[in-house]
Scaffold this active site. Sequence first.
Site, PDB file in Angstrom:
ATOM      1  N   HIS A  39       0.701  -0.932   0.010  1.00  0.00           N
ATOM      2  CA  HIS A  39       0.024   0.402  -0.233  1.00  0.00           C
ATOM      3  C   HIS A  39       0.625   1.112  -0.060  1.00  0.00           C
ATOM      4  O   HIS A  39       2.028   1.067   0.898  1.00  0.00           O
ATOM      5  CB  HIS A  39      -1.073   0.025   1.887  1.00  0.00           C
ATOM      6  CG  HIS A  39      -1.859   1.035   1.133  1.00  0.00           C
ATOM      7  ND1 HIS A  39      -1.710   2.467   1.410  1.00  0.00           N
ATOM      8  CD2 HIS A  39      -3.074   1.027   0.647  1.00  0.00           C
ATOM      9  CE1 HIS A  39      -2.842   3.299   1.641  1.00  0.00           C
ATOM     10  NE2 HIS A  39      -3.458   1.817   0.792  1.00  0.00           N
ATOM     11  N   GLU A  76      -4.366   1.366  -8.216  1.00  0.00           N
ATOM     12  CA  GLU A  76      -4.415   2.357  -7.021  1.00  0.00           C
ATOM     13  C   GLU A  76      -3.989   3.597  -7.460  1.00  0.00           C
ATOM     14  O   GLU A  76      -2.885   3.650  -6.982  1.00  0.00           O
ATOM     15  CB  GLU A  76      -3.845   2.086  -5.636  1.00  0.00           C
ATOM     16  CG  GLU A  76      -5.168   1.052  -4.806  1.00  0.00           C
ATOM     17  CD  GLU A  76      -5.082   1.569  -3.277  1.00  0.00           C
ATOM     18  OE1 GLU A  76      -6.220   2.097  -2.913  1.00  0.00           O
ATOM     19  OE2 GLU A  76      -4.273   1.693  -2.949  1.00  0.00           O
TER      20      GLU A  76
END
Length: 266
Positions: free
Chosen positions: A104, A174
Amino acid sequence: MHSSKKDLFVDRYVIFNWKMNPTTLADADDIFDALKKSSARLRKTLAVVCPPALFIDHLAWDYKGKRIAFGIQDASIKQSGSWTGEISYSQARNIHVSFALINHSDRRKVGESIEDSKTKMKIALSEGMSVVLCIGEEKRDYQGTFLKSLQEELAFFLKGVSEEYFSRIIIAYEPLWAIGQSKSASSHDIHEMVLYMRKILPDIIGKNNASLLKIIYGGSVDDSNVADLLSIEQLSGFLVGRASLDPTQFDALLMSVEKATVPEKV
Ligand code: PGA
């Protein structure tokens, strides 16, 4: 796709990343209670909640439902032993965590290298978890360099992964410029990237393995844009940050995903 809930048929995922929120266990209970209510109406969708690690056992211990699975936001590259302050993937596995967020951008911001993220992915997979592998460009450029960097990122993480694991990998596209903003990438941009990934993945890991991977999108998804994003073919769900703390928003979001027609199979 792997899930700890054996008798479940799942073809779409909403991954809720609470990040370092909320501050109190009482607030965590409230959010989770609301999620339990919303998820009771799900049939095809799995809600994967990733609370701060120290809340997970408390939230999970009396949860008997099948529509929520637990994910760990991060764990150690060390597998066991004298590593003060660390938490291992196998400890997470032992409290029924079945998903792991990997790479992430928040982890990268605190200095985690992609090499460390890859090591973590391998450990989580070998522990039997499903992984949500976050990838995406920092910015876009007219020359299309971002396409090349996405290809390199996918190759870096996926080459050399054992065949048995591909059915447990979800790619979360993302774009970094859309995370934590008030504006998601457009459905057109996301669609293009999904098609691009579907085109290059067979070259990287082979056709069969590529067909096992699911692709989801993350970056400012909420109840206001989910309907538009659901029109994207071959997208199997979303990774959600801020909206995962707001019961009104995540309820609307989950219901939209649940009611959407099944994403086209590749
Ligand atoms: P956001 O976060 O939904 O708040 O943009 C997404 C993420 O960080 O994965």
